[in-house]
Design a protein around this motif. Structure first.
Motif, PDB file in Angstrom:
ATOM      1  N   UNK A   1      -3.082  -7.552  -6.980  1.00 35.94           N
ATOM      2  CA  UNK A   1      -1.948  -7.551  -6.205  1.00 35.94           C
ATOM      3  C   UNK A   1      -1.172  -6.267  -6.768  1.00 35.94           C
ATOM      4  N   UNK A   2      -1.041  -6.286  -7.911  1.00 30.83           N
ATOM      5  CA  UNK A   2      -0.221  -5.063  -8.428  1.00 30.83           C
ATOM      6  C   UNK A   2      -0.800  -3.845  -8.447  1.00 30.83           C
ATOM      7  N   UNK A   3      -2.255  -3.823  -8.077  1.00 31.10           N
ATOM      8  CA  UNK A   3      -2.725  -2.353  -7.757  1.00 31.10           C
ATOM      9  C   UNK A   3      -2.641  -2.234  -6.531  1.00 31.10           C
ATOM     10  N   UNK A   4      -2.619  -3.149  -5.493  1.00 27.79           N
ATOM     11  CA  UNK A   4      -1.936  -2.825  -4.100  1.00 27.79           C
ATOM     12  C   UNK A   4      -0.911  -2.256  -4.023  1.00 27.79           C
ATOM     13  N   UNK A   5       0.099  -2.963  -5.054  1.00 25.75           N
ATOM     14  CA  UNK A   5       1.730  -2.633  -4.903  1.00 25.75           C
ATOM     15  C   UNK A   5       1.933  -1.230  -5.176  1.00 25.75           C
TER      16      UNK A   5
ATOM     17  N   UNK B   1      -1.888  -9.506   6.109  1.00 28.76           N
ATOM     18  CA  UNK B   1      -1.640  -7.908   6.669  1.00 28.76           C
ATOM     19  C   UNK B   1      -1.599  -7.081   5.301  1.00 28.76           C
ATOM     20  N   UNK B   2      -1.909  -5.831   5.305  1.00 26.25           N
ATOM     21  CA  UNK B   2      -1.969  -4.917   4.230  1.00 26.25           C
ATOM     22  C   UNK B   2      -1.133  -3.798   4.241  1.00 26.25           C
TER      23      UNK B   2
ATOM     24  N   UNK C   1       1.009  -6.848  -0.200  1.00 26.14           N
ATOM     25  CA  UNK C   1       0.235  -6.884  -1.075  1.00 26.14           C
ATOM     26  C   UNK C   1      -0.054  -8.280  -1.763  1.00 26.14           C
ATOM     27  N   UNK C   2       0.765  -9.039  -1.557  1.00 28.13           N
ATOM     28  CA  UNK C   2       0.593 -10.683  -1.989  1.00 28.13           C
ATOM     29  C   UNK C   2      -0.344 -11.391  -1.070  1.00 28.13           C
TER      30      UNK C   2
ATOM     31  N   UNK D   1      12.832  -5.436  -3.499  1.00 26.04           N
ATOM     32  CA  UNK D   1      11.872  -6.612  -3.307  1.00 26.04           C
ATOM     33  C   UNK D   1      10.698  -6.221  -4.218  1.00 26.04           C
ATOM     34  N   UNK D   2      10.192  -7.564  -4.706  1.00 26.10           N
ATOM     35  CA  UNK D   2       8.685  -7.427  -5.550  1.00 26.10           C
ATOM     36  C   UNK D   2       8.384  -8.901  -5.347  1.00 26.10           C
ATOM     37  N   UNK D   3       7.172  -9.062  -4.659  1.00 27.18           N
ATOM     38  CA  UNK D   3       6.269 -10.138  -4.778  1.00 27.18           C
ATOM     39  C   UNK D   3       6.351 -10.998  -5.872  1.00 27.18           C
TER      40      UNK D   3
END
Length: 390
Positions: free
Chosen positions: A18-22, A78-79, A106-107, A364-366
């Motif tokens: 998730x953090x890599x996607x973020x 969704x991406x 991302x999440x 915002x952050x997941x």
């Protein structure tokens, strides 16, 4: 928190994805890196098949269970990210200027990948699961693009389910309702053609700025005086572009905004009245005003039986007292609505924390604490919807 399977054991691994996607957000259909990462992991998990490029850049994988059932369900994440400058200061903040995951996609992607890993390893179900990773939810109608590319028909999907994180609600809670859950989301563009001139001689001009201001004020009466008070409608003008300097009345102006409604009759009424008000107010101010009304996402409408089923799954994971089965609809839009218009299914909200910033916000952050809960929801849904015979 009563997680019913072993997702706590590799929640940190999923959080790393998730953090890599973020850190590497991508917009709309331009999600090539994200899609490639997703497809690579799915292949590593040993799914039965992976297809890329569905609806331009979507990824679809098939996981077959044990048994010979012909039941097929789809799970969607969704991406894509948003064109926002991130200000969270997190170690995994966006490395791409002007882009950030401000809606938690991302999440969503990471949780569905975690569920896919588990389902590929255990196969404790009888039937077929289709995991769907979709581009362009944020205004690009990626769900419709995937449907147009044969998503539902080619994979034989009979039921489809989606999930979205829900700021302001504790982790370990879910919220859902039968019927309309999220609003239809439409766009309006109003172009105004006046007559420019010197700002000191306004009587020789036809000022599009004054006309635009009058139009903004007038269209607010559509909601307050035309729509049924028991219905729901929102008209928001969010852009007003006109002029280049302080001593010139411009020739033109442009307004843009959004309309949100929860039922077809009010949607039709608002569109009709917008055309009438824009035209007539423009005429009253001596300008030509034209409305371009674009219908985007339809209402996100949960099937009644599938909403009850999804609520039951949530209750299995977190307990009945932590599931709101009649949440108040939100006027936000969601293109999962296109999938729900094609086959029965349900969309559910998952609490992501009471102190998480609002969606579409630079702060915002997941919340990664949701990961084992969301993954468990997906796995429990599959194993319940596609039970193995004794």
């Amino acid at each position: 928190m009563p997680i019913v399977n072993r997702f706590h054991d590799f929640a940190e691994e999923i959080a790393g994805w998730r953090r890599d996607f973020h850190e590497n957000p991508e917009l709309l259909y331009d999600v090539h890196r994200t899609a490639a990462q997703v497809a690579e992991k799915l292949r590593e998990f040993g799914v039965d098949s992976v297809e890329t490029g569905v609806g331009q850049t979507g990824v679809v994988a098939v996981i077959k269970g044990q048994g010979d059932s012909d039941s097929v369900i789809g799970l969607r994440a969704d991406m894509d990210a948003l064109p926002i400058i991130e200000k969270t200061g997190k170690p995994w903040s966006s490395k791409v200027p002007g882009k950030m995951h401000a809606c938690g996609h991302d999440g969503h992607t990471a949780m569905l990948l975690g569920a896919a890993k588990y389902l590929s390893e255990t196969r404790n179900f009888d039937g077929t699961v289709v995991v769907i990773f979709q581009p362009a939810e944020e205004g690009g109608a990626g769900a419709q693009a995937m449907i147009d590319d044969g998503l539902i028909s080619r994979y034989g999907i009979q039921r489809v389910f989606g999930m979205h994180n829900f700021p302001g609600h504790p982790v370990g809670t879910f919220a859902i309702r039968p019927g309309p859950l999220m609003a239809a989301a439409d766009r309006l563009t109003i172009t105004i053609e006046g007559k420019g001139g010197h700002a000191a001689r306004p009587h020789l001009a036809h000022d599009p700025i004054v006309a635009g201001a009058a139009i903004i004020t007038a269209i607010q009466s559509i909601v307050s005086r035309n729509a049924d008070p028991l219905g729901s409608a929102v008209i928001s003008v969010t852009m007003f572009n006109a002029g280049t300097t302080d001593n010139v009345i411009p020739q033109t102006a442009e307004l843009r905004g959004t309309v949100r409604t929860l039922n077809p009759e009010i949607r039709d009424l608002v569109e009709q009245r917008l055309h009438e008000v824009v035209d007539q107010v423009g005429s009253a101010y001596g300008v030509t005003a034209k409305l371009l009304y674009r219908r985007d996402y339809p209402v996100t409408q949960n099937d009644e039986a599938e909403a009850e089923f999804a609520g039951d799954i949530a209750a299995k994971v977190v307990g009945e007292r932590n599931v709101d089965r009649n949440v108040v609809p939100t006027m936000g839009g969601e293109d999962f609505s296109f999938m729900l218009n094609t086959v029965p299914g349900a969309f559910i909200f998952a609490g992501v924390g009471e102190h998480v910033a609002n969606l579409h916000n630079e702060m915002y952050d997941f919340n990664d604490e949701l990961i084992p809960v969301g993954c468990s929801y997906w796995a429990t849904l599959v194993e319940t919807a596609l039970p193995r015979s004794a």
